[in-house]
Design a protein around this motif. Structure first.
Motif, PDB file in Angstrom:
ATOM      1  N   ALA A 196       0.829  -1.196   0.000  1.00 18.23           N
ATOM      2  CA  ALA A 196       0.000   0.000   0.000  1.00 18.23           C
ATOM      3  C   ALA A 196       0.869   1.255   0.000  1.00 18.23           C
ATOM      4  O   ALA A 196       0.538   2.268  -0.622  1.00 18.23           O
ATOM      5  CB  ALA A 196      -0.932  -0.004   1.221  1.00 18.23           C
ATOM      6  N   ARG A 197       2.002   1.190   0.734  1.00 17.21           N
ATOM      7  CA  ARG A 197       2.915   2.339   0.789  1.00 17.21           C
ATOM      8  C   ARG A 197       3.769   2.451  -0.467  1.00 17.21           C
ATOM      9  O   ARG A 197       4.269   3.513  -0.789  1.00 17.21           O
ATOM     10  CB  ARG A 197       3.827   2.229   2.021  1.00 17.21           C
ATOM     11  N   HIS A 198       3.973   1.311  -1.169  1.00 16.54           N
ATOM     12  CA  HIS A 198       4.829   1.278  -2.351  1.00 16.54           C
ATOM     13  C   HIS A 198       4.043   0.664  -3.510  1.00 16.54           C
ATOM     14  O   HIS A 198       4.282  -0.469  -3.913  1.00 16.54           O
ATOM     15  CB  HIS A 198       6.089   0.452  -2.089  1.00 16.54           C
ATOM     16  N   PRO A 199       3.059   1.390  -4.029  1.00 16.42           N
ATOM     17  CA  PRO A 199       2.207   0.801  -5.082  1.00 16.42           C
ATOM     18  C   PRO A 199       3.030   0.379  -6.288  1.00 16.42           C
ATOM     19  O   PRO A 199       3.907   1.096  -6.749  1.00 16.42           O
ATOM     20  CB  PRO A 199       1.244   1.941  -5.441  1.00 16.42           C
ATOM     21  N   ARG A 200       2.706  -0.794  -6.809  1.00 19.44           N
ATOM     22  CA  ARG A 200       3.473  -1.365  -7.915  1.00 19.44           C
ATOM     23  C   ARG A 200       3.265  -0.602  -9.208  1.00 19.44           C
ATOM     24  O   ARG A 200       4.074  -0.693 -10.131  1.00 19.44           O
ATOM     25  CB  ARG A 200       3.076  -2.826  -8.127  1.00 19.44           C
ATOM     26  N   ASP A 201       2.166   0.172  -9.319  1.00 18.90           N
ATOM     27  CA  ASP A 201       1.902   0.841 -10.590  1.00 18.90           C
ATOM     28  C   ASP A 201       2.570   2.210 -10.686  1.00 18.90           C
ATOM     29  O   ASP A 201       2.343   2.948 -11.626  1.00 18.90           O
ATOM     30  CB  ASP A 201       0.398   0.977 -10.839  1.00 18.90           C
ATOM     31  N   ARG A 202       3.416   2.577  -9.695  1.00 24.47           N
ATOM     32  CA  ARG A 202       4.138   3.842  -9.834  1.00 24.47           C
ATOM     33  C   ARG A 202       4.917   3.830 -11.145  1.00 24.47           C
ATOM     34  O   ARG A 202       4.902   4.778 -11.901  1.00 24.47           O
ATOM     35  CB  ARG A 202       5.079   4.051  -8.638  1.00 24.47           C
ATOM     36  N   PHE A 203       5.628   2.775 -11.367  1.00 21.77           N
ATOM     37  CA  PHE A 203       6.230   2.462 -12.667  1.00 21.77           C
ATOM     38  C   PHE A 203       6.124   0.962 -12.816  1.00 21.77           C
ATOM     39  O   PHE A 203       6.690   0.226 -12.012  1.00 21.77           O
ATOM     40  CB  PHE A 203       7.699   2.887 -12.738  1.00 21.77           C
ATOM     41  N   SER A 204       5.403   0.498 -13.817  1.00 22.12           N
ATOM     42  CA  SER A 204       5.206  -0.936 -13.982  1.00 22.12           C
ATOM     43  C   SER A 204       6.551  -1.625 -14.151  1.00 22.12           C
ATOM     44  O   SER A 204       7.286  -1.308 -15.090  1.00 22.12           O
ATOM     45  CB  SER A 204       4.324  -1.215 -15.205  1.00 22.12           C
ATOM     46  N   PRO A 205       6.931  -2.538 -13.270  1.00 26.03           N
ATOM     47  CA  PRO A 205       8.231  -3.180 -13.384  1.00 26.03           C
ATOM     48  C   PRO A 205       8.294  -4.112 -14.583  1.00 26.03           C
ATOM     49  O   PRO A 205       7.312  -4.712 -14.972  1.00 26.03           O
ATOM     50  CB  PRO A 205       8.352  -3.969 -12.070  1.00 26.03           C
ATOM     51  N   GLY A 206       9.462  -4.185 -15.161  1.00 23.75           N
ATOM     52  CA  GLY A 206       9.658  -5.136 -16.239  1.00 23.75           C
ATOM     53  C   GLY A 206       8.984  -4.740 -17.531  1.00 23.75           C
ATOM     54  O   GLY A 206       8.493  -5.598 -18.261  1.00 23.75           O
ATOM     55  N   ALA A 207       8.939  -3.438 -17.837  1.00 25.99           N
ATOM     56  CA  ALA A 207       8.279  -3.012 -19.062  1.00 25.99           C
ATOM     57  C   ALA A 207       8.938  -3.602 -20.296  1.00 25.99           C
ATOM     58  O   ALA A 207       8.296  -3.754 -21.327  1.00 25.99           O
ATOM     59  CB  ALA A 207       8.276  -1.483 -19.145  1.00 25.99           C
ATOM     60  N   ASP A 208      10.224  -3.921 -20.191  1.00 28.34           N
ATOM     61  CA  ASP A 208      10.946  -4.492 -21.331  1.00 28.34           C
ATOM     62  C   ASP A 208      11.339  -5.944 -21.090  1.00 28.34           C
ATOM     63  O   ASP A 208      12.108  -6.515 -21.859  1.00 28.34           O
ATOM     64  CB  ASP A 208      12.198  -3.668 -21.625  1.00 28.34           C
ATOM     65  N   ARG A 209      10.803  -6.539 -20.047  1.00 32.32           N
ATOM     66  CA  ARG A 209      11.240  -7.876 -19.649  1.00 32.32           C
ATOM     67  C   ARG A 209      10.683  -8.954 -20.578  1.00 32.32           C
ATOM     68  O   ARG A 209       9.501  -8.965 -20.921  1.00 32.32           O
ATOM     69  CB  ARG A 209      10.772  -8.146 -18.213  1.00 32.32           C
ATOM     70  N   LEU A 210      11.564  -9.855 -20.994  1.00 25.80           N
ATOM     71  CA  LEU A 210      11.166 -11.039 -21.749  1.00 25.80           C
ATOM     72  C   LEU A 210      11.280 -12.236 -20.815  1.00 25.80           C
ATOM     73  O   LEU A 210      12.344 -12.481 -20.237  1.00 25.80           O
ATOM     74  CB  LEU A 210      12.067 -11.227 -22.964  1.00 25.80           C
ATOM     75  N   ILE A 211      10.211 -12.967 -20.679  1.00 26.69           N
ATOM     76  CA  ILE A 211      10.197 -14.118 -19.772  1.00 26.69           C
ATOM     77  C   ILE A 211      10.558 -15.385 -20.538  1.00 26.69           C
ATOM     78  O   ILE A 211       9.938 -15.699 -21.560  1.00 26.69           O
ATOM     79  CB  ILE A 211       8.830 -14.260 -19.078  1.00 26.69           C
ATOM     80  N   LEU A 212      11.555 -16.081 -20.047  1.00 24.71           N
ATOM     81  CA  LEU A 212      11.964 -17.362 -20.615  1.00 24.71           C
ATOM     82  C   LEU A 212      11.324 -18.458 -19.773  1.00 24.71           C
ATOM     83  O   LEU A 212      11.738 -18.694 -18.633  1.00 24.71           O
ATOM     84  CB  LEU A 212      13.491 -17.492 -20.588  1.00 24.71           C
ATOM     85  N   LEU A 213      10.310 -19.112 -20.311  1.00 23.79           N
ATOM     86  CA  LEU A 213       9.572 -20.119 -19.549  1.00 23.79           C
ATOM     87  C   LEU A 213      10.273 -21.469 -19.587  1.00 23.79           C
ATOM     88  O   LEU A 213      10.641 -21.963 -20.668  1.00 23.79           O
ATOM     89  CB  LEU A 213       8.159 -20.274 -20.097  1.00 23.79           C
ATOM     90  N   VAL A 214      10.447 -22.068 -18.409  1.00 22.41           N
ATOM     91  CA  VAL A 214      11.059 -23.393 -18.306  1.00 22.41           C
ATOM     92  C   VAL A 214      10.241 -24.249 -17.343  1.00 22.41           C
ATOM     93  O   VAL A 214       9.557 -23.729 -16.463  1.00 22.41           O
ATOM     94  CB  VAL A 214      12.525 -23.299 -17.829  1.00 22.41           C
ATOM     95  N   PRO A 215      10.291 -25.576 -17.493  1.00 22.23           N
ATOM     96  CA  PRO A 215       9.521 -26.450 -16.601  1.00 22.23           C
ATOM     97  C   PRO A 215       9.925 -26.276 -15.143  1.00 22.23           C
ATOM     98  O   PRO A 215      11.067 -25.902 -14.827  1.00 22.23           O
ATOM     99  CB  PRO A 215       9.869 -27.856 -17.108  1.00 22.23           C
ATOM    100  N   ASP A 216       9.005 -26.570 -14.259  1.00 23.54           N
ATOM    101  CA  ASP A 216       9.240 -26.370 -12.830  1.00 23.54           C
ATOM    102  C   ASP A 216      10.438 -27.151 -12.310  1.00 23.54           C
ATOM    103  O   ASP A 216      11.125 -26.704 -11.400  1.00 23.54           O
ATOM    104  CB  ASP A 216       7.991 -26.771 -12.027  1.00 23.54           C
ATOM    105  N   GLU A 217      10.687 -28.316 -12.889  1.00 20.97           N
ATOM    106  CA  GLU A 217      11.777 -29.149 -12.376  1.00 20.97           C
ATOM    107  C   GLU A 217      13.148 -28.714 -12.887  1.00 20.97           C
ATOM    108  O   GLU A 217      14.179 -29.271 -12.497  1.00 20.97           O
ATOM    109  CB  GLU A 217      11.549 -30.615 -12.755  1.00 20.97           C
ATOM    110  N   THR A 218      13.195 -27.716 -13.757  1.00 24.50           N
ATOM    111  CA  THR A 218      14.457 -27.280 -14.345  1.00 24.50           C
ATOM    112  C   THR A 218      15.162 -26.280 -13.447  1.00 24.50           C
ATOM    113  O   THR A 218      14.567 -25.287 -12.998  1.00 24.50           O
ATOM    114  CB  THR A 218      14.217 -26.624 -15.723  1.00 24.50           C
ATOM    115  N   ASN A 219      16.423 -26.530 -13.165  1.00 26.62           N
ATOM    116  CA  ASN A 219      17.242 -25.591 -12.411  1.00 26.62           C
ATOM    117  C   ASN A 219      17.506 -24.368 -13.271  1.00 26.62           C
ATOM    118  O   ASN A 219      17.908 -24.489 -14.425  1.00 26.62           O
ATOM    119  CB  ASN A 219      18.561 -26.266 -12.015  1.00 26.62           C
ATOM    120  N   LEU A 220      17.311 -23.182 -12.717  1.00 21.38           N
ATOM    121  CA  LEU A 220      17.470 -21.963 -13.504  1.00 21.38           C
ATOM    122  C   LEU A 220      18.919 -21.681 -13.875  1.00 21.38           C
ATOM    123  O   LEU A 220      19.189 -20.812 -14.708  1.00 21.38           O
ATOM    124  CB  LEU A 220      16.877 -20.768 -12.753  1.00 21.38           C
ATOM    125  N   SER A 221      19.845 -22.416 -13.283  1.00 20.60           N
ATOM    126  CA  SER A 221      21.258 -22.289 -13.672  1.00 20.60           C
ATOM    127  C   SER A 221      21.668 -23.380 -14.661  1.00 20.60           C
ATOM    128  O   SER A 221      22.854 -23.508 -14.982  1.00 20.60           O
ATOM    129  CB  SER A 221      22.156 -22.335 -12.435  1.00 20.60           C
TER     130      SER A 221
END
Length: 618
Positions: free
Chosen positions: A23-48
């Motif tokens: 409430a004190r730090h509303p997320r819409d002040r600047f929408s985070p990740g405006a240029d972010r591309l999400i790389l989707l991987v299965p849940d069991e995959t280690n992100l490294s």
């Protein structure tokens, strides 16, 4: 029981505190990740996992923000749908998917999302089998593929890949990596099964590249980018309110095995052409250029270099000049080496280049041909001494550390790269990943080095050096056209590429080289072109790794914020001018200018920068 109540009570307090913080730090002040591309991987995959990291490293090198995310975090998020500009389904790591996942991807695109589907992503069920009707993503991709029931193992075919010349340029493939590279040189038909206006992707020394792709069937309503005998290799089309870029080649697998150009080009295409995202440029001040790498491997170079003293080539630079320094070339005792420690003519040439500001690098190990023939067959401990002898001799003559390297005959086993980094080298020429700019590449699925950069060569069809072009019977006219086209490419794409030659091989091309250098001199005078050394670029790129930046957006106003612990000077970002008005500097020092369809923001001294740009109303 009391302990359980306490835990529940603590969790409630945590959630209450989190809600109060939001409430004190509303997320819409600047929408985070405006240029972010999400790389989707299965849940069991280690992100490294290297199959994931290969995408993240490519994104960092291209100045983009790609974030790995498990499927469940995207499909069933705790705090609402993740903000992003687009989603990538990568090859190799995401073959299996359930029907709910497929439906979610369909819904994401149908409601306005942007998706990049790569090769075998989600082609199998959760049980590991191919659906009878083909890929369940066929509707999204715009074409039927993964037709196992109809074709069996023949559903994947390897064949040459081609595309129209303007598309090759749009993808960021340099001329020569595709051939023909001029419209006037296109033939009426080709051997790949492509169209008559297609140029073909080429492999250094071996001609056409044959890439595996799924056989496709059905009409394609979008823009075809690449094709082969198998059908659609890459294409982009609208799907309800969203869009899909389908790339029918195993991009991640190829980059993991020293062929990273297409992963980089399609990642950049998706971000910049499809999504119109700003990005961090990979060259100082946003000025593209060339590395000209001279290979001096024997005493046969001395007369050639002395003749080149009268050429206009020495009026420009700096260049990366690499030397095999020993007294021998073919075998111990043959006395055919450059012999930098004992030949006065060799020393005079080296001192001249040092005074011009060129970077003297090491070309292999002491005895050029012997080292090339044995570096990957003899024990590393027996071959290291030749690397050390070469480096020490050059440092003795130049009085400077040697930090660049090129492998004789392009023969560079992994242990050499490790040795180079351990001994302070920052860059090496490389015959893999051809057509790419400087990269921290992968080999057999593993990242090579942490702060040492590979500089892949550029080629013209099957040849790269001037003597190879001669052997391929390439006309002087085409060579001159290629040199000029390559220069135009690095200028228009604000990138760097490496070309190399041996001094005896360049001598017949004095006229063509002079014409080329007139062009580079004019572009340099206009502030649009630079010569770089490998060390200059490697040091810049290592410094660039420290830059932290983000792009936020609110009510059509994009805000780019950047920071560096030392200085942001010479870092540059680009905004597409058809999507953004002229950026305004609101904090820190920077200049802004327009270059064609892009705004270029070049940072000055200081370690923080904020730039704002209003999005166009389109």
């Amino acid at each position: 029981m009391k302990k359980r109540v306490a835990i529940i009570g603590s969790a409630s307090l945590c959630l209450f505190a989190l809600a109060a913080w939001l409430a004190r730090h509303p997320r819409d002040r600047f929408s985070p990740g405006a240029d972010r591309l999400i790389l989707l991987v299965p849940d069991e995959t280690n992100l490294s996992d290297p199959r994931v990291m290969v995408w993240l490293d490519a994104a960092n090198e291209e100045g983009l923000h790609v974030v790995p995310m498990h499927d469940s975090s995207f499909l069933r998020p705790l705090f609402g749908k993740p903000q992003c500009a687009g989603v990538i389904l990568p090859d190799s790591v995401h073959e299996q998917a359930g029907d709910l996942f497929i439906a979610a991807m369909d819904g994401y695109v149908a409601t306005g999302g942007n998706l990049m589907v790569v090769y075998d992503a989600a082609t199998k069920s959760l049980q590991g089998s191919y659906p009878e009707s083909g890929s369940r993503l066929s509707d999204l991709a715009g074409v039927n593929y993964a037709l196992y029931k109809a074709l069996g193992g023949a559903m994947i075919q390897a064949s040459a890949v081609g595309g129209a010349i303007p598309v090759m340029d749009q993808l960021g493939v340099p001329p020569g990596k595709y051939y023909p590279f001029l419209l006037s040189k296109l033939t009426k038909s080709d051997a790949s099964g492509g169209r008559s206006d297609d140029a073909q992707l080429k492999r250094y020394q071996y001609g056409n590249l044959e890439y595996p792709s799924f056989v496709t069937s059905g009409d394609y309503a979008g823009q075809i980018l690449l094709r082969s005998r198998a059908g659609i290799v890459a294409g982009e089309h609208r799907y309800e309110k969203g869009s899909v870029l389908f790339v029918n080649i195993p991009l991640g697998y190829l980059k993991s095995n020293t062929d990273g150009l297409l992963l980089h080009t399609f990642l950049k295409y998706f971000a910049v052409h499809t999504l119109s995202l700003p990005y961090l440029l990979s060259v100082p001040d946003g000025i593209g250029g060339l590395v000209l790498n001279w290979h001096i491997d024997s005493n046969a170079a001395i007369n050639a270099l002395q003749e080149m003293n009268h050429w206009t080539i020495l009026h420009q630079g700096p260049y990366s000049i690499h030397i095999t320094a020993g007294p021998d070339t073919y075998a111990l005792g043959d006395k055919q080496g450059f012999d930098v420690l004992h030949k006065g003519a060799s020393q005079d040439l080296v001192h001249k280049y040092v005074n011009f500001g060129d970077e003297i690098g090491s070309h292999g190990g002491w005895i050029h041909n012997y080292f090339a023939a044995h570096v990957d067959t003899e024990a590393p401990k027996d071959m290291e001494k030749f690397l050390e002898l070469n480096r020490t001799a050059l440092e003795q003559v130049t009085g400077k550390p040697v930090v660049e390297y090129s492998a004789p005959s392009g023969n560079q086993p992994e242990w050499v790269t490790n040795w180079l980094e351990l001994h302070g080298f920052v860059a090496y020429y490389f015959t893999g990943n051809t057509g790419m700019g400087p990269t921290q590449g992968y080999r057999v699925g593993r990242r090579e080095g942490q702060n040492i950069w590979a500089f892949p060569i550029v080629q013209m069809d099957r040849a790269a050096s001037f003597e190879e072009l001669t052997a391929e019977d390439v006309s002087f006219e085409v060579i001159e056209q290629w040199l000029e086209a390559l220069t135009d490419f690095v200028v228009s794409h604000e990138q760097v590429r490496l070309a190399y030659f041996h001094p005896p091989g360049i001598l017949p091309f004095r006229k063509e080289v002079h014409s080329w250098l007139q062009k580079t001199m004019q572009l340099k005078a206009q502030g649009r072109f630079r010569w770089y050394t490998m060390a200059q670029m490697a040091n810049f790129l290592n410094s660039r790794k420290k830059v932290v930046w983000k792009l936020n957006e609110r009510d059509g106003l994009a805000s780019l914020e950047a920071a560096d612990p030392q200085t942001l000077a010479h870092q540059a970002w680009t905004f597409p001018s058809n999507k953004f008005g002229k950026p305004t500097v609101v904090r820190g020092a920077a200049t802004v200018h327009q270059d064609g369809a892009r705004w270029i923001v070049v940072a000055g001294e200081g370690n923080r920068l904020t730039v704002e740009a209003r999005k166009s109303s389109q």
